[in-house]
Structures are given as structure tokens and as C-alpha cells.
Design a protein around this motif. Sequence first.
Motif, PDB file in Angstrom:
ATOM      1  N   LYS A   1      19.173  -1.312   8.105  1.00  0.00           N
ATOM      2  CA  LYS A   1      19.227  -2.086   6.860  1.00  0.00           C
ATOM      3  C   LYS A   1      20.424  -3.035   6.887  1.00  0.00           C
TER       4      LYS A   1
ATOM      5  N   HIS B   1      -6.000  -2.721   8.829  1.00  0.00           N
ATOM      6  CA  HIS B   1      -6.753  -1.452   8.870  1.00  0.00           C
ATOM      7  C   HIS B   1      -7.228  -1.042   7.472  1.00  0.00           C
ATOM      8  N   HIS B   2      -6.539  -1.472   6.412  1.00  0.00           N
ATOM      9  CA  HIS B   2      -6.984  -1.130   5.060  1.00  0.00           C
ATOM     10  C   HIS B   2      -8.281  -1.864   4.691  1.00  0.00           C
TER      11      HIS B   2
ATOM     12  N   THR C   1      12.535   2.811   5.853  1.00  0.00           N
ATOM     13  CA  THR C   1      13.762   2.529   6.614  1.00  0.00           C
ATOM     14  C   THR C   1      13.508   2.497   8.114  1.00  0.00           C
TER      15      THR C   1
ATOM     16  N   LEU D   1      15.370   8.168  -5.209  1.00  0.00           N
ATOM     17  CA  LEU D   1      14.141   8.154  -6.007  1.00  0.00           C
ATOM     18  C   LEU D   1      13.904   9.583  -6.489  1.00  0.00           C
TER      19      LEU D   1
ATOM     20  N   ASN E   1      19.834   4.470  -5.566  1.00  0.00           N
ATOM     21  CA  ASN E   1      20.268   5.823  -5.178  1.00  0.00           C
ATOM     22  C   ASN E   1      19.049   6.667  -4.821  1.00  0.00           C
TER      23      ASN E   1
ATOM     24  N   THR F   1       0.833  -1.214   0.000  1.00  0.00           N
ATOM     25  CA  THR F   1       0.000   0.000   0.000  1.00  0.00           C
ATOM     26  C   THR F   1       0.864   1.259   0.000  1.00  0.00           C
ATOM     27  N   GLY F   2       2.169   1.091   0.031  1.00  0.00           N
ATOM     28  CA  GLY F   2       3.076   2.249  -0.009  1.00  0.00           C
ATOM     29  C   GLY F   2       3.359   2.683  -1.437  1.00  0.00           C
ATOM     30  N   ARG F   3       4.145   3.754  -1.547  1.00  0.00           N
ATOM     31  CA  ARG F   3       4.412   4.323  -2.876  1.00  0.00           C
ATOM     32  C   ARG F   3       5.263   3.377  -3.718  1.00  0.00           C
ATOM     33  N   LEU F   4       6.422   2.988  -3.234  1.00  0.00           N
ATOM     34  CA  LEU F   4       7.245   2.057  -4.014  1.00  0.00           C
ATOM     35  C   LEU F   4       6.570   0.686  -4.097  1.00  0.00           C
TER      36      LEU F   4
ATOM     37  N   ARG G   1      -2.172  -4.571   5.525  1.00  0.00           N
ATOM     38  CA  ARG G   1      -2.504  -4.584   6.957  1.00  0.00           C
ATOM     39  C   ARG G   1      -4.013  -4.477   7.164  1.00  0.00           C
TER      40      ARG G   1
ATOM     41  N   ARG H   1      11.291  11.209  -6.562  1.00  0.00           N
ATOM     42  CA  ARG H   1      10.384  11.993  -5.706  1.00  0.00           C
ATOM     43  C   ARG H   1      11.133  12.644  -4.532  1.00  0.00           C
TER      44      ARG H   1
ATOM     45  N   GLU I   1      11.664  -4.377  11.358  1.00  0.00           N
ATOM     46  CA  GLU I   1      10.445  -5.197  11.415  1.00  0.00           C
ATOM     47  C   GLU I   1      10.458  -6.299  10.352  1.00  0.00           C
TER      48      GLU I   1
ATOM     49  N   PHE J   1      16.639  -0.207  -1.622  1.00  0.00           N
ATOM     50  CA  PHE J   1      16.143   0.847  -2.506  1.00  0.00           C
ATOM     51  C   PHE J   1      16.702   2.229  -2.163  1.00  0.00           C
TER      52      PHE J   1
ATOM     53  N   GLU K   1       3.852  -7.752  12.041  1.00  0.00           N
ATOM     54  CA  GLU K   1       3.705  -8.029  13.490  1.00  0.00           C
ATOM     55  C   GLU K   1       2.911  -9.304  13.743  1.00  0.00           C
TER      56      GLU K   1
HETATM   57  N1  LIG Z   1      16.197   6.242  -2.324  1.00  0.00           N
HETATM   58  C1  LIG Z   1      15.287   7.109  -1.969  1.00  0.00           C
HETATM   59  O1  LIG Z   1      15.357   8.299  -2.316  1.00  0.00           O
HETATM   60  C2  LIG Z   1      14.105   6.632  -1.172  1.00  0.00           C
HETATM   61  C3  LIG Z   1      13.138   7.540  -0.706  1.00  0.00           C
HETATM   62  C4  LIG Z   1      12.052   7.040  -0.001  1.00  0.00           C
HETATM   63  C5  LIG Z   1      11.949   5.672   0.241  1.00  0.00           C
HETATM   64  N2  LIG Z   1      12.916   4.835  -0.218  1.00  0.00           N
HETATM   65  C6  LIG Z   1      12.847   3.365   0.029  1.00  0.00           C
HETATM   66  O2  LIG Z   1      11.657   2.854  -0.561  1.00  0.00           O
HETATM   67  C7  LIG Z   1      11.137   1.791   0.234  1.00  0.00           C
HETATM   68  C8  LIG Z   1       9.668   2.051   0.493  1.00  0.00           C
HETATM   69  O3  LIG Z   1       9.470   3.351   0.994  1.00  0.00           O
HETATM   70  P1  LIG Z   1       8.160   4.195   0.671  1.00  0.00           P
HETATM   71  O4  LIG Z   1       8.513   5.623   0.934  1.00  0.00           O
HETATM   72  O5  LIG Z   1       7.617   3.800  -0.660  1.00  0.00           O
HETATM   73  O6  LIG Z   1       7.169   3.688   1.811  1.00  0.00           O
HETATM   74  P2  LIG Z   1       5.715   4.232   2.144  1.00  0.00           P
HETATM   75  O7  LIG Z   1       5.068   4.886   0.976  1.00  0.00           O
HETATM   76  O8  LIG Z   1       5.803   5.008   3.443  1.00  0.00           O
HETATM   77  O9  LIG Z   1       4.920   2.858   2.412  1.00  0.00           O
HETATM   78  C9  LIG Z   1       5.301   2.016   3.446  1.00  0.00           C
HETATM   79  C10 LIG Z   1       4.585   0.688   3.306  1.00  0.00           C
HETATM   80  O10 LIG Z   1       5.062  -0.196   4.323  1.00  0.00           O
HETATM   81  C11 LIG Z   1       3.940  -0.718   5.011  1.00  0.00           C
HETATM   82  N3  LIG Z   1       4.306  -1.096   6.376  1.00  0.00           N
HETATM   83  C12 LIG Z   1       4.914  -0.323   7.304  1.00  0.00           C
HETATM   84  N4  LIG Z   1       5.066  -1.041   8.436  1.00  0.00           N
HETATM   85  C13 LIG Z   1       4.528  -2.281   8.184  1.00  0.00           C
HETATM   86  C14 LIG Z   1       4.348  -3.461   8.962  1.00  0.00           C
HETATM   87  N5  LIG Z   1       4.749  -3.530  10.217  1.00  0.00           N
HETATM   88  N6  LIG Z   1       3.759  -4.549   8.384  1.00  0.00           N
HETATM   89  C15 LIG Z   1       3.349  -4.501   7.096  1.00  0.00           C
HETATM   90  N7  LIG Z   1       3.476  -3.403   6.313  1.00  0.00           N
HETATM   91  C16 LIG Z   1       4.055  -2.318   6.867  1.00  0.00           C
HETATM   92  C17 LIG Z   1       2.900   0.380   4.941  1.00  0.00           C
HETATM   93  O11 LIG Z   1       1.630  -0.155   5.235  1.00  0.00           O
HETATM   94  P3  LIG Z   1       0.388   0.763   5.695  1.00  0.00           P
HETATM   95  O12 LIG Z   1      -0.213   1.343   4.425  1.00  0.00           O
HETATM   96  O13 LIG Z   1      -0.517  -0.212   6.336  1.00  0.00           O
HETATM   97  O14 LIG Z   1       0.922   1.804   6.626  1.00  0.00           O
HETATM   98  C18 LIG Z   1       3.067   0.803   3.482  1.00  0.00           C
HETATM   99  O15 LIG Z   1       2.456  -0.138   2.636  1.00  0.00           O
HETATM  100  C19 LIG Z   1      12.031   1.692   1.471  1.00  0.00           C
HETATM  101  O16 LIG Z   1      12.967   0.641   1.239  1.00  0.00           O
HETATM  102  C20 LIG Z   1      12.755   3.038   1.510  1.00  0.00           C
HETATM  103  O17 LIG Z   1      14.054   2.948   2.062  1.00  0.00           O
HETATM  104  C21 LIG Z   1      13.978   5.283  -0.923  1.00  0.00           C
END
Ligand SMILES: NC(=O)c1ccc[n+]([C@@H]2O[C@H](COP(=O)([O-])OP(=O)(O)OC[C@H]3O[C@@H](n4cnc5c(N)ncnc54)[C@H](OP(=O)(O)O)[C@@H]3O)[C@@H](O)[C@H]2O)c1
Length: 308
Positions: A135, A41-42, A88, A157, A155, A16-19, A39, A159, A93, A115, A67
Amino acid sequence: MSEEATRSRVLVVGATGRLGGSLVRASLAAGHPTFALVRPHHFALPDNIPFKSLAAAAATLLKGSLEDYPSLLQAVRQVDVVICAVPTKHALEQKPLVRAIKEAACVKRFIPAEFGVDHTKIKISDMDHGFYEKKAEIRRLIESEDIPHTYVYCNFLMRYLLPSLVQPGLDAPPRDEFMIFGGGNTKGIFVEESDVAKFTVCTIEDPRTINKSLYLRPPGNVYSLNELAGLWETKIKKRLKKIHITEEQLLKNIHDAPFPLKMDLIFIYSAFVKGDHTYFEIDSITEGTQLYPRVKYTTVSEYLDTLV
Ligand SMILES: NC(=O)c1ccc[n+]([C@@H]2O[C@H](COP(=O)([O-])OP(=O)(O)OC[C@H]3O[C@@H](n4cnc5c(N)ncnc54)[C@H](OP(=O)(O)O)[C@@H]3O)[C@@H](O)[C@H]2O)c1
């Protein structure tokens, strides 16, 4: 047997997250039966956008979370590949996920939530406020448990930092002044999220990437701050006033800045002063665009066109 039945079955955690959402779409587009751990709650709010878009994309939604170990084990048992995209701050977890992969013994590839930058290479590890340690701990666990894996290092993203052209504090590109940190010639790398997902999915059945790191250095996406400023000036047809911030001044700014600005400045220092994205050589068998030349990716120039 149908083609789909022969493709690896993929579970995305963090779907459900962006990546994570991009990973689900890329996996489905590549023909993999794709499962999304979502999860509870969705499910209580089935109208929310990430949930609806996963369902619309025809992913199989599995209720569970990191969890809830039984839900995790049940999900992992259904697949050949697990990709995790939790942020991160939640990286540790993933420990029960590694345990479930070990116990299920059916997973041929685990791609953990990396990532970003290869933390074994960074020169700023003494100033990252523990960002990379979580990590690194998961990486050690994966290797000590002998879990087949691929680490994806994209490196930045696009965004992150690119919407402001690496101008901390702005949420849109500059129109008058452009801050250049350090000498301005050290190059950083940006990759669009859906492209990271496409390259990631390419690795999952590729024997060349097993137990290896995949680095993304698309040639059109490696830029110094001087080059970025020049490219932007061409697009907006205007010269910008350059504000030069020396390395010493940047270090002082990092010291004085509150969170989360402090981390943005640290990542800018790491990439554009210390060269943590590009200072080390990688060979062609670990670089995404060389391994998968047919993957079309968004260049920095194309991305900037959307901001003009
Ligand atoms: N290189 C870069 O510039 C950069 C920037 C940002 C992120 N990243 C990397 O991209 C990856 C993803 O990041 P993101 O920003 O896309 O994340 P995000 O949009 O914040 O989404 C996080 C996801 O993880 C889920 N989650 C969190 N805790 C959880 C748990 N305990 N059990 C199951 N699911 C859980 C969330 O679920 P819910 O919807 O239920 O909360 C959501 O689906 C990470 O590896 C991060 O390091 C890289």
C-alpha cells in the motif's frame, strides 16, 4: 441539466467484493452515476450473487480487470472519480490503474485500496511481514504522479475481529472466558463496512479532503478490550473469566503461530497493545464523523446487540 448529470461519475474497482459492493451502493444512494469494473469471469456466470446485486442496484457494469490495460483505460475515461477496493495482497495490481488515471487525465479524485490503518503511523512496521509495504508503494506512486487523491483510514472493519470480540481462533463471541491482551486499556476502532462506504463517498466532491487522509474514529466505536469485555458482559448478563495475556506472551504467541493466525495476533498487538489506531492526534478536519456529522453509523454496542 438533471441533478444526476452534475454529480461526479464514479468507478468502483473491486465492486464484486464486500467493501466494493458497499461502495457501489453508497455511491448510487448519494446520486452518483456509478460504474463497476467487473472481471470477465463474472459475466460468464451472470447468476452469481455479487454480479446480480450490482446489476439490481443499477450500477453500470463494465467488463474489465486490472490486468487488461485497454479495458481499464476505457473505464477510467468515463468517470471523474475512481475508488479501488481490491484486497491488500493485490494492492500492487493498482499500478496500471494509476497509469490509466494519469493517461486519461479526467479523474479529479482517486481513492486507492487503503481502508485500514495509516501505515505511516504504525509502530509495528518491523513485524508486519510486508503487509503495509504494498500500500505504501502505491501511495508513493500516486503522489509522484500528482494524482488527486484521498486516503481513507477506517481502522478495523467490524467484520474483522469484532464477531469474536477480538478472541483469535473463535468465530463467535465468547460465553465463558475472555482473553485480554496487554494491559487491556489501549483502544482500537471498529467501523461497519457500509458506514466506511458512506463516509468514503462523502469525500469525493469535498475540497477539504483533497490530497488528504480521512480517518474514521466514530466516538461510539473506540473501545479498549476491558471496555469491550464489560459491554459484552452487560449484554449477556454474565461475568466472564478474564485470561490475561501479557505483551511478552503475546509476542511469543505471534512468533509461534502459523499464518493466518499470526497476522490476526499482529493486528491485535498493533491496535490493542501498541495503540496504532489511537495513539496519535488527528484534527477535526480529517475525522469522518466530525466532517460529516449527518452520516448515521452503526455503533459497536448496536453491532454487539446482533450477536447476543
Ligand atoms: N480494515 C480492515 O479490517 C479490513 C479488512 C478486510 C479488508 N479491508 C480492506 O478493504 C478493501 C477491500 O477488501 P475486501 O475484503 O472487501 O475484498 P474482497 O471482498 O476480497 O473483494 C476483492 C475485490 O477485488 C477484486 N479484484 C481482485 N483482484 C482484481 C484484479 N486484478 N482486477 C480487478 N478486480 C480485482 C475482486 O474481483 P473478483 O470478484 O473478480 O475476484 C473483488 O471484487 C481492501 O482495501 C482491504 O485492505 C480492510
